[in-house]
Structures are given as structure tokens and as C-alpha cells.
Design an enzyme around this catalytic site. Structure first.
Site, mmCIF file in Angstrom:
data_model
loop_
_atom_site.group_PDB
_atom_site.id
_atom_site.type_symbol
_atom_site.label_atom_id
_atom_site.label_comp_id
_atom_site.label_asym_id
_atom_site.label_seq_id
_atom_site.Cartn_x
_atom_site.Cartn_y
_atom_site.Cartn_z
ATOM 1 N N HIS A 105 0.828 -1.217 0.000
ATOM 2 C CA HIS A 105 0.000 0.000 0.000
ATOM 3 C C HIS A 105 0.859 1.262 0.000
ATOM 4 O O HIS A 105 0.448 2.293 0.529
ATOM 5 C CB HIS A 105 -0.941 0.032 1.212
ATOM 6 C CG HIS A 105 -1.727 -1.228 1.415
ATOM 7 N ND1 HIS A 105 -2.976 -1.436 0.876
ATOM 8 C CD2 HIS A 105 -1.409 -2.376 2.079
ATOM 9 C CE1 HIS A 105 -3.400 -2.640 1.210
ATOM 10 N NE2 HIS A 105 -2.475 -3.231 1.933
ATOM 11 N N SER A 110 15.526 20.799 -17.730
ATOM 12 C CA SER A 110 14.351 21.643 -17.928
ATOM 13 C C SER A 110 14.771 22.902 -18.668
ATOM 14 O O SER A 110 15.876 23.394 -18.484
ATOM 15 C CB SER A 110 13.765 22.011 -16.561
ATOM 16 O OG SER A 110 13.032 23.215 -16.657
ATOM 17 N N LYS A 155 17.060 21.328 -12.653
ATOM 18 C CA LYS A 155 16.286 20.105 -12.818
ATOM 19 C C LYS A 155 17.045 18.982 -13.503
ATOM 20 O O LYS A 155 17.827 19.191 -14.414
ATOM 21 C CB LYS A 155 15.012 20.383 -13.637
ATOM 22 C CG LYS A 155 13.945 21.153 -12.909
ATOM 23 C CD LYS A 155 13.352 20.409 -11.721
ATOM 24 C CE LYS A 155 12.565 19.194 -12.093
ATOM 25 N NZ LYS A 155 11.136 19.395 -12.233
ATOM 26 N N GLU A 201 9.585 8.030 -17.353
ATOM 27 C CA GLU A 201 8.218 8.500 -17.618
ATOM 28 C C GLU A 201 7.738 8.060 -19.000
ATOM 29 O O GLU A 201 6.573 7.694 -19.179
ATOM 30 C CB GLU A 201 8.167 10.024 -17.489
ATOM 31 C CG GLU A 201 8.352 10.474 -16.041
ATOM 32 C CD GLU A 201 8.641 11.968 -15.934
ATOM 33 O OE1 GLU A 201 8.112 12.588 -15.023
ATOM 34 O OE2 GLU A 201 9.396 12.512 -16.749
ATOM 35 N N LYS A 248 -2.127 -4.106 -39.509
ATOM 36 C CA LYS A 248 -0.671 -3.950 -39.572
ATOM 37 C C LYS A 248 -0.109 -2.784 -38.787
ATOM 38 O O LYS A 248 0.890 -2.924 -38.077
ATOM 39 C CB LYS A 248 -0.234 -3.843 -41.037
ATOM 40 C CG LYS A 248 -0.289 -5.174 -41.728
ATOM 41 C CD LYS A 248 -0.082 -5.023 -43.223
ATOM 42 C CE LYS A 248 -0.955 -5.997 -43.958
ATOM 43 N NZ LYS A 248 -2.413 -5.790 -43.767
HETATM 44 N N1 ARG Z 1 -3.344 -4.515 -48.599
HETATM 45 C C1 ARG Z 1 -4.251 -5.592 -48.302
HETATM 46 C C2 ARG Z 1 -4.165 -5.888 -46.776
HETATM 47 O O1 ARG Z 1 -3.280 -5.409 -46.177
HETATM 48 C C3 ARG Z 1 -3.869 -6.789 -49.063
HETATM 49 C C4 ARG Z 1 -4.968 -7.737 -49.294
HETATM 50 C C5 ARG Z 1 -5.948 -7.161 -50.245
HETATM 51 N N2 ARG Z 1 -6.957 -8.128 -50.565
HETATM 52 C C6 ARG Z 1 -8.111 -7.786 -51.149
HETATM 53 N N3 ARG Z 1 -8.959 -8.750 -51.361
HETATM 54 N N4 ARG Z 1 -8.379 -6.534 -51.436
HETATM 55 O O2 ARG Z 1 -4.989 -6.552 -46.230
#
Ligand code: ARG
Length: 475
Positions: free
Chosen positions: A155, A276, A282, A289, A324
């Protein structure tokens, strides 16, 4: 270059091309895309869809494209939609019509997920290897401070004295679990989606198990719809990165607190702190952080992806292109934060005297009094009560519980003899905790040995997997 168009009277509107375009970020997949295409072309030649001579031409063009990407001679341009179309354009520029032959029997749907898996396998292993450096840095500090007394908290209140090395070594265990999670991720996810085609499997590529083996996978995925739809491996990776982020943020929080004037335990190295712009005195713990703050975006990347996946129909839907950037961002975030945290840990020095002074403050030795009585066979509830009374007495006299005289302690309970004195110090309290998980210096030394050994074994396994991955990647 568009990979489709025959059935359209015109190309996409500019706004659509802009929305659709992923090449600015998925270009990171270029080398994996080439490697997957090489395996695919081997498969096409083996099944007689293209001649061996043509397959050799395509593969050598892919190989030179790979070096041109490496040297920066080939890159994507304004007309490329994604990495796959850019690579195909490069191939057609080299081979003419033959450059378009290699895409028989595969779709971007199975290609993109195979590329992405290889990218992740490669980078998750790199993160695991960096974690072994972090663990090594922590182990060195834990060993150095295995006999440095410090307050232990619950705590955020003084609870019991510990040795500071114990406090540091706990982080090594957390990161070893992260490495273990990565090993487990690799074990579960090393299956290839290639050969799934758009969603139904490919009639032109009858042996996905061969391309899977060539790409270093344990085998192909057994359901083509699952193969193009599954992003569990992405979510799991983002979870692992989030947990690593949480571990880093908790270190960040500790170093931030420890370097305050009030604590004064940690002295950050000049190279691993910042100043700072207005207050010349500082010295700020910005790395700690940022380690704490960056965990927010790592967790955000996970929740973002989970939200994309929720309720998504099978098989491929363009929503999946959103898988992605969270991964690239999480990996690149860890790539910048980990080396800085490692450096901060390696260079911070800790004030042994200051930590030791606090170790027994706040009646932190009260548990020793209760344990002493329990060892004498007094029921723990009574022992606890007696120790609590000692604390009350000490409070009323304005001293710490270990500063009571022998007779004052004895006045609380007849079994509290002067031999209790040997336990009423930070050294006495910690050295009695000799069990395997305890805070005695000897236990910490053994713990660090075990941590070193586990870390070495992890590093050897990672190095071996990375070597075989880079052998697989070379064409
Ligand atoms: N750039 C697309 C992705 O990252 C690739 C696949 C595209 N496929 C499609 N059926 N349009 O998912």
C-alpha cells in the site's frame, strides 16, 4: 499498379485510391513478400503451372528486386496500392508479361497474412533477444545490491525491510515470463496460411505443406477460410507487447519515485536523464516517464485491433488491412524504449545509506516481534496482538518499535526476552528470510544465479531460431 481492372470501366476515384493505399506502411513487408513469392514460384514449378526455366527467371528477378530494395534502388511509387502490387510492378518491369505469371494460384489474401506472419516471427524474436539484455542488466543490479537494506512496501506504506536486490530481481522474472509467452506464441503460430488462395484453397498449388516447410513453418494451416481470416496471432502478439509495456511502465514508475528528492534513492546518470528549459537545477527522469507513458499506446494498439476483429465476417474483409499499423507501431515503440530503459538501469546508482535508513522506519520490524512469539509457540493471533501493543507503546513514547528498551518490550508480554534484540534490525529481519523466495542476501544470490541460467538458456534458444530464420530468408 493495380492488380485488378478487367471488369471495371474506369480506375478508382482519387479519394478511393488514397483510402485504399497501404504501401506507405506495409512496405515493411517487402522482403518477406519476396521470400513468400519465391516459395510460391517453387510450388508452381513443382506442379507444372509454370516451366522450371520460367520459374528460374522469375526467382532471379525476385532476388535482384530484393537487393535493389536493400540498396534503395527500387521502392514504391505513387501508383502502387500496396507492397504486393509494388513488387509485382517491379517484376513486370524486369520480365514483361512473365512478371505477371507468378501470381497464379495465390491471392493477396493468403499472401498478405503469410508475409505479415513472417514479419512478426522475425521481429518478435528480436524483441525477445532485447529482453534478454534487459534481464541481464536487471540481474547485475540485483546482484550488486543483494545486501543493501531498503524498506519494503505494501500500500506504499513501510511494511518489512528487504534487500534492495530483491526489489530489482522481481522485474527479471516478469520479463522472463514475457520471453516465455513469445516462445509459446511461436509454437502456436508457426503454421502457414499460404495456399489458401482467396479463401477456398488453390487448385493450382496442390502442396501447401511444401511451401510451408520452405518458409520454416511447422506445416500449413488446415482450413483455408481460417487461414485468411485468422488474426489471433496478431492480437496475441499485441497482448504480449502490452504486457511488456506494463512491465516497463512499472519500472518507470519506480525509477520516477525513487529519483524524487523525498525518496532520494536513485541517482540517474546524466546521459539517461533530461533537463528543464526554465529550471536550471532540474534533472528529470524522462526515460522512466516515457516507459510508463508508452505503455498506453501499446495497450491502445491491442484494443484497437480487437475492436476491428469483433463481429467481423469470415473470410477476408478489407477491415483486416487495419491489422498492420498497430503491430508496426508496437514493435517500433519497443525498439526505441527498450535500449533506453536498459541504459537507464545499467547506469543508475542507488544510495545504500539512504535506503538503509528507511528500512526499519514506520515500525517495519513489528512482524519480527510477532514471529518471535509464534516461534515460541504463542498462537499467532496473540503474538500479533502483543506486537501491536508494542507499536502502540512506541507510538506513545514517540519512538520506533525497535527503539523500545528490553524492559519496555517485556512489559507487553512475558515471553518477549532480550534475545529478541538480534531480530530487531534490518539485517536481523532480512537474514532470517532464507527460503527460496526470501529476501536474505543468500537467497537473492541463488535467485540471481537461477535467473542468469534461465536467461542464458532463453538467449541460446532465441539465437538458434533467429539463425535458422535468416537462413530461410536468404534466396
Ligand atoms: N493490402 C491488403 C491488406 O493489407 C492486401 C490484401 C488485399 N486483398 C483484397 N482482397 N483486397 O490486407
Amino acid at each position: 499498379m493495380a492488380l485488378w481492372g478487367g471488369r471495371f470501366s474506369q480506375g478508382p476515384a482519387q479519394s478511393v485510391a488514397t483510402l485504399s493505399r497501404s504501401v506507405d506502411f506495409d512496405w515493411r513487408l517487402a522482403q518477406y513478400d519476396i521470400r513468400v513469392n519465391v516459395a510460391h514460384v517453387h510450388g508452381l514449378a513443382a506442379s507444372g503451372v509454370i516451366s522450371v526455366a520460367d520459374s528460374e527467371k522469375i526467382i532471379s528477378a525476385l532476388a535482384s528486386l530484393s537487393s535493389e530494395i536493400e540498396t534503395g534502388k527500387f521502392g514504391f511509387n505513387d501508383s502502387d496500392e500496396d507492397v504486393h502490387s509494388a513488387i509485382e510492378r517491379g517484376l513486370i518491369e524486369k520480365l514483361g508479361a512473365l512478371g505477371g505469371a507468378f501470381r497464379a494460384g495465390r491471392s493477396r489474401n493468403d499472401l498478405v497474412v503469410t508475409d505479415f506472419k513472417l514479419y512478426l516471427i522475425d521481429h518478435i524474436m528480436e524483441i525477445a533477444q532485447t529482453l534478454t539484455q534487459l534481464i541481464d542488466a536487471l540481474n547485475r543490479v540485483a546482484d550488486e545490491y543483494k545486501d543493501a537494506l531498503a524498506p519494503g512496501f505494501t500500500h506504499l506504506q513501510h511494511a518489512q525491510p528487504i534487500n534492495f536486490g530483491h526489489e530489482i530481481a522481481k522485474h527479471s522474472h516478469a520479463f522472463l515470463r514475457d520471453i516465455d509467452r513469445i516462445a509459446d506464441w511461436l509454437k502456436r503460430n508457426s503454421f502457414s496460411p499460404l495456399g489458401a488462395g482467396a479463401l477456398a484453397g488453390s487448385g493450382l498449388l496442390p502442396h501447401p505443406e511444401k511451401t510451408a516447410a520452405e518458409l520454416g513453418f511447422k506445416g500449413p494451416l488446415l482450413n483455408s477460410i481460417d487461414a485468411v481470416s485468422d488474426r489471433d496471432f496478431v492480437a496475441e502478439a499485441l497482448f504480449i507487447f502490452s504486457v511488456i509495456g506494463i512491465h516497463l511502465s512499472r519500472i518507470g514508475e519506480e525509477f520516477t519515485i525513487w529519483s524524487t528528492t523525498e525518496f532520494g534513492w536513485a541517482k540517474l546518470d546524466d546521459a539517461f536523464s533530461t533537463g528543464s528549459s526554465i529550471m536550471p537545477q532540474k534533472k528529470n527522469p524522462d526515460i522512466a516517464e516515457l516507459a510508463r507513458g508508452k505503455s498506453g499506446r501499446l495497450i491502445g494498439n491491442l484494443t484497437g485491433l480487437l475492436t476491428v476483429l469483433k463481429g467481423l465476417p469470415f473470410a477476408y474483409n478489407r477491415d483486416l488491412q487495419e491489422d498492420k499499423e498497430p503491430i508496426f507501431d508496437s514493435i517500433e515503440t519497443l525498439q526505441v524504449i527498450l535500449p533506453a530503459v536498459i541504459g537507464m538501469i545499467e547506469t543508475t546508482s542507488f544510495d545504500r545509506e539512504k535506503m538503509a535508513r528507511g528500512a526499519v522506519a514506520g515500525h517495519a520490524l513489528a512482524t519480527e516481534i510477532a514471529d518471535y512469539l509464534a516461534r515460541k509457540g504463542i498462537p499467532f493471533s496473540d503474538a500479533h496482538e502483543a506486537s501491536g501493543k508494542c507499536v502502540r507503546l512506541a507510538d506513545s513514547l514517540g519512538v520506533e518499535v525497535h527503539e523500545l528498551s528490553d524492559s519496555q518490550i517485556a512489559s507487553v508480554h512475558v515471553d518477549l526476552m532480550p534475545d529478541i534484540r538480534s531480530l530487531l534490525s534490518g539485517e536481523g529481519a532480512t537474514s532470517s528470510r532464507t527460503s527460496i523466495s526470501g529476501t536474505s542476501s543468500a537467497s537473492i544470490a541463488a535467485q540471481v544465479r537461477a535467473l542468469d541460467e534461465a536467461n542464458r538458456a532463453a538467449l541460446n534458444a532465441i539465437k538458434e531460431s533467429r539463425e535458422s530464420f535468416s537462413r530461410m530468408m536468404s534466396i
